[in-house]
Design a protein around this motif. Sequence first.
Motif, PDB file in Angstrom:
ATOM      1  N   GLY A 109      28.862   8.496 -96.922  1.00  0.00           N
ATOM      2  CA  GLY A 109      27.640   8.286 -97.695  1.00  0.00           C
ATOM      3  C   GLY A 109      26.925   7.033 -97.229  1.00  0.00           C
ATOM      4  N   GLU A 110      27.698   6.087 -96.718  1.00  0.00           N
ATOM      5  CA  GLU A 110      27.116   4.847 -96.195  1.00  0.00           C
ATOM      6  C   GLU A 110      27.153   4.826 -94.670  1.00  0.00           C
ATOM      7  N   GLN A 111      28.208   5.448 -94.117  1.00  0.00           N
ATOM      8  CA  GLN A 111      28.328   5.493 -92.656  1.00  0.00           C
ATOM      9  C   GLN A 111      29.036   6.760 -92.218  1.00  0.00           C
ATOM     10  N   LYS A 112      28.912   7.059 -90.913  1.00  0.00           N
ATOM     11  CA  LYS A 112      29.572   8.231 -90.354  1.00  0.00           C
ATOM     12  C   LYS A 112      30.531   7.773 -89.263  1.00  0.00           C
ATOM     13  N   ASP A 113      31.827   7.979 -89.507  1.00  0.00           N
ATOM     14  CA  ASP A 113      32.844   7.602 -88.525  1.00  0.00           C
ATOM     15  C   ASP A 113      33.372   8.859 -87.841  1.00  0.00           C
ATOM     16  N   VAL A 114      33.712   8.747 -86.567  1.00  0.00           N
ATOM     17  CA  VAL A 114      34.242   9.906 -85.835  1.00  0.00           C
ATOM     18  C   VAL A 114      35.692   9.639 -85.441  1.00  0.00           C
ATOM     19  N   TYR A 115      36.552  10.620 -85.724  1.00  0.00           N
ATOM     20  CA  TYR A 115      37.977  10.530 -85.401  1.00  0.00           C
ATOM     21  C   TYR A 115      38.333  11.660 -84.442  1.00  0.00           C
ATOM     22  N   TYR A 116      39.344  11.412 -83.608  1.00  0.00           N
ATOM     23  CA  TYR A 116      39.812  12.454 -82.696  1.00  0.00           C
ATOM     24  C   TYR A 116      41.297  12.661 -82.969  1.00  0.00           C
ATOM     25  N   ALA A 117      41.770  13.902 -82.924  1.00  0.00           N
ATOM     26  CA  ALA A 117      43.194  14.183 -83.131  1.00  0.00           C
ATOM     27  C   ALA A 117      43.668  15.277 -82.179  1.00  0.00           C
ATOM     28  N   ASP A 118      44.968  15.246 -81.868  1.00  0.00           N
ATOM     29  CA  ASP A 118      45.552  16.308 -81.031  1.00  0.00           C
ATOM     30  C   ASP A 118      45.468  17.640 -81.761  1.00  0.00           C
ATOM     31  N   ASN A 119      45.644  17.586 -83.082  1.00  0.00           N
ATOM     32  CA  ASN A 119      45.599  18.806 -83.905  1.00  0.00           C
ATOM     33  C   ASN A 119      44.794  18.538 -85.171  1.00  0.00           C
ATOM     34  N   VAL A 120      44.038  19.540 -85.572  1.00  0.00           N
ATOM     35  CA  VAL A 120      43.246  19.440 -86.802  1.00  0.00           C
ATOM     36  C   VAL A 120      43.605  20.635 -87.686  1.00  0.00           C
ATOM     37  N   ILE A 121      43.890  20.370 -88.961  1.00  0.00           N
ATOM     38  CA  ILE A 121      44.163  21.460 -89.909  1.00  0.00           C
ATOM     39  C   ILE A 121      43.006  21.522 -90.904  1.00  0.00           C
ATOM     40  N   LEU A 122      42.382  22.681 -91.009  1.00  0.00           N
ATOM     41  CA  LEU A 122      41.300  22.890 -91.977  1.00  0.00           C
ATOM     42  C   LEU A 122      41.918  23.424 -93.260  1.00  0.00           C
ATOM     43  N   ALA A 123      41.744  22.691 -94.351  1.00  0.00           N
ATOM     44  CA  ALA A 123      42.334  23.095 -95.638  1.00  0.00           C
ATOM     45  C   ALA A 123      41.371  22.764 -96.771  1.00  0.00           C
ATOM     46  N   THR A 124      40.121  23.199 -96.609  1.00  0.00           N
ATOM     47  CA  THR A 124      39.080  22.821 -97.588  1.00  0.00           C
ATOM     48  C   THR A 124      39.034  23.745 -98.801  1.00  0.00           C
ATOM     49  N   GLY A 125      39.912  24.762 -98.846  1.00  0.00           N
ATOM     50  CA  GLY A 125      40.024  25.592-100.044  1.00  0.00           C
ATOM     51  C   GLY A 125      38.808  26.449-100.337  1.00  0.00           C
ATOM     52  N   SER A 126      38.569  26.662-101.625  1.00  0.00           N
ATOM     53  CA  SER A 126      37.488  27.568-102.025  1.00  0.00           C
ATOM     54  C   SER A 126      36.624  26.939-103.108  1.00  0.00           C
ATOM     55  N   LYS A 127      35.514  27.603-103.399  1.00  0.00           N
ATOM     56  CA  LYS A 127      34.600  27.160-104.461  1.00  0.00           C
ATOM     57  C   LYS A 127      34.226  28.396-105.280  1.00  0.00           C
ATOM     58  N   PRO A 128      33.747  28.203-106.510  1.00  0.00           N
ATOM     59  CA  PRO A 128      33.385  29.377-107.322  1.00  0.00           C
ATOM     60  C   PRO A 128      32.278  30.197-106.654  1.00  0.00           C
ATOM     61  N   LEU A 129      32.439  31.510-106.736  1.00  0.00           N
ATOM     62  CA  LEU A 129      31.456  32.441-106.178  1.00  0.00           C
ATOM     63  C   LEU A 129      30.416  32.741-107.264  1.00  0.00           C
ATOM     64  N   THR A 130      29.159  32.861-106.881  1.00  0.00           N
ATOM     65  CA  THR A 130      28.145  33.287-107.852  1.00  0.00           C
ATOM     66  C   THR A 130      27.525  34.592-107.368  1.00  0.00           C
ATOM     67  N   ILE A 131      27.036  35.391-108.296  1.00  0.00           N
ATOM     68  CA  ILE A 131      26.455  36.677-107.909  1.00  0.00           C
ATOM     69  C   ILE A 131      24.932  36.562-107.818  1.00  0.00           C
ATOM     70  N   PRO A 132      24.342  37.253-106.853  1.00  0.00           N
ATOM     71  CA  PRO A 132      22.882  37.132-106.671  1.00  0.00           C
ATOM     72  C   PRO A 132      22.098  37.987-107.674  1.00  0.00           C
ATOM     73  N   ILE A 133      22.038  37.522-108.921  1.00  0.00           N
ATOM     74  CA  ILE A 133      21.250  38.246-109.930  1.00  0.00           C
ATOM     75  C   ILE A 133      20.221  37.294-110.539  1.00  0.00           C
ATOM     76  N   PRO A 134      19.099  37.817-111.029  1.00  0.00           N
ATOM     77  CA  PRO A 134      18.094  36.950-111.663  1.00  0.00           C
ATOM     78  C   PRO A 134      18.697  36.186-112.845  1.00  0.00           C
ATOM     79  N   GLY A 135      18.436  34.888-112.913  1.00  0.00           N
ATOM     80  CA  GLY A 135      18.885  34.077-114.046  1.00  0.00           C
ATOM     81  C   GLY A 135      20.188  33.336-113.810  1.00  0.00           C
ATOM     82  N   ILE A 136      20.836  33.589-112.666  1.00  0.00           N
ATOM     83  CA  ILE A 136      22.152  32.967-112.422  1.00  0.00           C
ATOM     84  C   ILE A 136      22.027  31.444-112.290  1.00  0.00           C
ATOM     85  N   GLU A 137      20.794  30.978-111.973  1.00  0.00           N
ATOM     86  CA  GLU A 137      20.594  29.535-111.766  1.00  0.00           C
ATOM     87  C   GLU A 137      20.185  28.807-113.052  1.00  0.00           C
ATOM     88  N   LEU A 138      20.106  29.503-114.180  1.00  0.00           N
ATOM     89  CA  LEU A 138      19.697  28.880-115.454  1.00  0.00           C
ATOM     90  C   LEU A 138      20.690  27.787-115.870  1.00  0.00           C
TER      91      LEU A 138
END
Length: 305
Positions: free
Chosen positions: A100-129
């Motif tokens: 948020g204040e700066q962007k640092d870059v790291y390098y690794a021999d191996n990277v594991i992506l484990a960012t999980g999931s977020k709630p799904l929303t359905i594309p219907i009118p009014g879902i953003e109310l």
Amino acid sequence: IKTAIVEERKVGGTCLNRGCIPTKAMLHAAALYREMKESEKFGIFASDVRFDYEKIVGYKEETTNKLVQGVEQLLRANGVEVLEGKGTLFPGRKVQVDTGEQKDVYYADNVILATGSKPLTIPIPGIELPGVFTSDDLFELREAPESLAIIGGGVIGVELATVFASLGCKVAILEAMPTLVSNMDKEISQNLKLILKKRGVDIHTAASVQKIEESKGAYVCRYIEKETEREVESQYVLCAVGRCPNTDGLFAEDLKLQMDRGRVTVNEHFESSEPGVYAIGDLIPGPQLAHMASAQAMAVAERLA
């Protein structure tokens, strides 16, 4: 192996912060209240039984915070560096961490992506109310809703229906499939439906929600059931139609990982199409369960070692 974790929010992931653990804490409190209200049939008389929703939320947060602190302690004890910020993967196993204040870059021999999931929303009118929530939003409420329409009769919808119905909230479930928790055994979903109905939950299966409208400070869900258009009115609406992989800002524009319907494609060793980049948990195809993600993490860690 020198190890760092990039975390944008609190450590512990969805299950600990926004999923199983807070839900179970609220289920425990709600079940206790319901049992006290119904204790006369056991010859136990409790008068003036009431609840303070703010304190129930406090109990849930205290439970979660204790466990988050436990995870932080484990990371420290094992020499894991925690990098606070949002991680983005670049080609060549480079990870940019935006604090948020700066962007640092790291390098690794191996990277594991484990960012999980977020709630799904359905594309219907009014879902953003403003009164239409995901499970994440609902946990932030500081007062118990008087009425709640839940779109989705899967595990999340059913658990939260149980919590709020036990606390006296008028709950309606609108499920598009013919049964509740449709991926479970028929006997389970039938019994569950009977139990919830006994507790006053209004259940509509094979119900397709068409739109949500605001009306006089409340929300109206319009849905089609048995070819008839119907509606249910409530103070709030919960959209609990499932979860999808959390890939927002995860990949740099010039990184082209092989994907399958929004999930990262991996081989039998959980390695993605980018050599040295692994993916586990809700990011890849398969059941979205915390203990499954843990097992996959162990398999990858052992392979890397």
